[in-house]
Design a protein around this motif. Structure first.
Motif, short mmCIF file in Angstrom:
data_model
loop_
_atom_site.label_atom_id
_atom_site.label_comp_id
_atom_site.label_asym_id
_atom_site.label_seq_id
_atom_site.Cartn_x
_atom_site.Cartn_y
_atom_site.Cartn_z
N ASN A 133 0.83 -1.20 0.00
CA ASN A 133 0.00 0.00 0.00
C ASN A 133 0.87 1.26 0.00
OD1 ASN A 133 -1.54 2.27 1.56
ND2 ASN A 133 -3.14 0.86 0.82
N GLN A 134 0.60 2.18 -0.94
CA GLN A 134 1.43 3.38 -1.07
C GLN A 134 1.33 4.31 0.14
OE1 GLN A 134 3.70 4.02 -3.46
NE2 GLN A 134 3.22 1.94 -4.14
N ILE A 135 0.16 4.31 0.79
CA ILE A 135 0.01 5.16 1.98
C ILE A 135 0.92 4.67 3.10
CG2 ILE A 135 -1.59 5.89 3.79
CD1 ILE A 135 -3.82 5.84 1.71
N TRP A 136 0.95 3.34 3.30
CA TRP A 136 1.80 2.78 4.35
C TRP A 136 3.28 2.94 3.99
CZ3 TRP A 136 0.62 2.10 9.10
CH2 TRP A 136 -0.70 1.82 9.47
N LYS A 137 3.59 2.90 2.71
CA LYS A 137 4.98 3.16 2.29
C LYS A 137 5.40 4.59 2.67
CE LYS A 137 5.54 -0.08 -1.58
NZ LYS A 137 6.81 -0.69 -1.13
N LYS A 138 4.47 5.52 2.51
CA LYS A 138 4.77 6.91 2.89
C LYS A 138 4.91 7.05 4.39
CE LYS A 138 2.61 9.04 -1.16
NZ LYS A 138 1.52 9.90 -1.67
N VAL A 139 4.11 6.26 5.14
CA VAL A 139 4.23 6.26 6.60
C VAL A 139 5.62 5.76 7.02
CG1 VAL A 139 3.39 5.19 8.74
CG2 VAL A 139 1.76 6.01 7.02
#
Length: 223
Positions: A23-29
């Motif tokens: 997930n790209q959001i979790w990658k950003k996290v």
């Protein structure tokens, strides 16, 4: 102990981001966690090194970034024409190619800054703190940076180019002692490569347009 804990934390962040989290959001996290760790390390290590400035080192990093760029052209077999040795023509492009060039240039500023703070400012200094050996910290940092940038189906000449750049900038950080000059080094060298890439792309595009125009004119004249 703190340096070792930070290194292990970053290894965990990398493994999760690369192999587990999709997930790209979790990658950003996870990227945010990595940046937070770098900030903590900066406060722990020596924040004053980030604020020092030396004009000689600044000029040297500009010169070295250009030298590494020219070496890169030679390694990958690029023709040493004037437009590639002095790749400034791309700044006059317009339209979609200009927008793409601007986006990639802005991304280069962020990615180069992050990588220098991560690999040289954090990893290299943390390894030196743990081992008290410049040789070990330089060798491991160079190899890690090189390994991270290897991709599938990459040409051998490109691998050699990455390796030489990795060793050169890691040695430069040990000499300069301030990540600011590595950041400038990295941004400028990458930007020159980006400039050359867009000039080469635009030249090929112009050739195709010229060829298609010639074919169209021949058809109009009945050839």
């Amino acid at each position: 102990m703190f340096a070792l804990l930070c290194i292990l934390s970053h290894i965990a962040i990398y493994l999760f981001s690369r192999f587990i989290v999709k997930n790209q959001i979790w990658k950003k996290v996870l990227l945010g966690c990595s940046i937070a760790l770098i900030i903590v390390w900066t406060v722990y290590y020596e924040v004053t090194k980030l604020t020092s400035f030396n004009i000689l080192l600044f000029l040297m990093c500009i010169a070295l970034s250009y030298v590494l760029y020219v070496i890169s052209l030679i390694i990958v077999g690029t023709k040493l024409s004037s437009e590639y040795i002095f790749p400034i023509k791309c700044f006059g492009y317009k339209g979609r190619i200009k927008q793409s060039f601007a986006r990639e240039s802005l991304h280069n500023i962020f990615s180069s800054t992050y990588e220098e703070l991560l690999y040289r400012w954090f990893i290299q200094n943390a390894l030196y703190t743990l081992t008290n050996s410049a040789v070990i910290s330089i060798c491991i940092t160079s190899l890690v940076f090189f390994a991270i940038h290897i991709r599938k189906n990459i040409a051998i000449v490109q691998m050699l180019d990455i390796f030489i750049f990795s060793v050169a900038i890691t040695l430069w950080h040990h000499f300069a002692g301030n990540p600011l000059y590595c950041i400038i080094f990295h941004i400028l060298r990458n930007q020159l490569v980006i400039n050359q890439k867009y000039i080469a792309y635009k030249n090929e595009l112009d050739k195709k347009i010229k060829y298609l125009t010639m074919i169209k004119e021949r058809k109009n004249y009945g050839f």
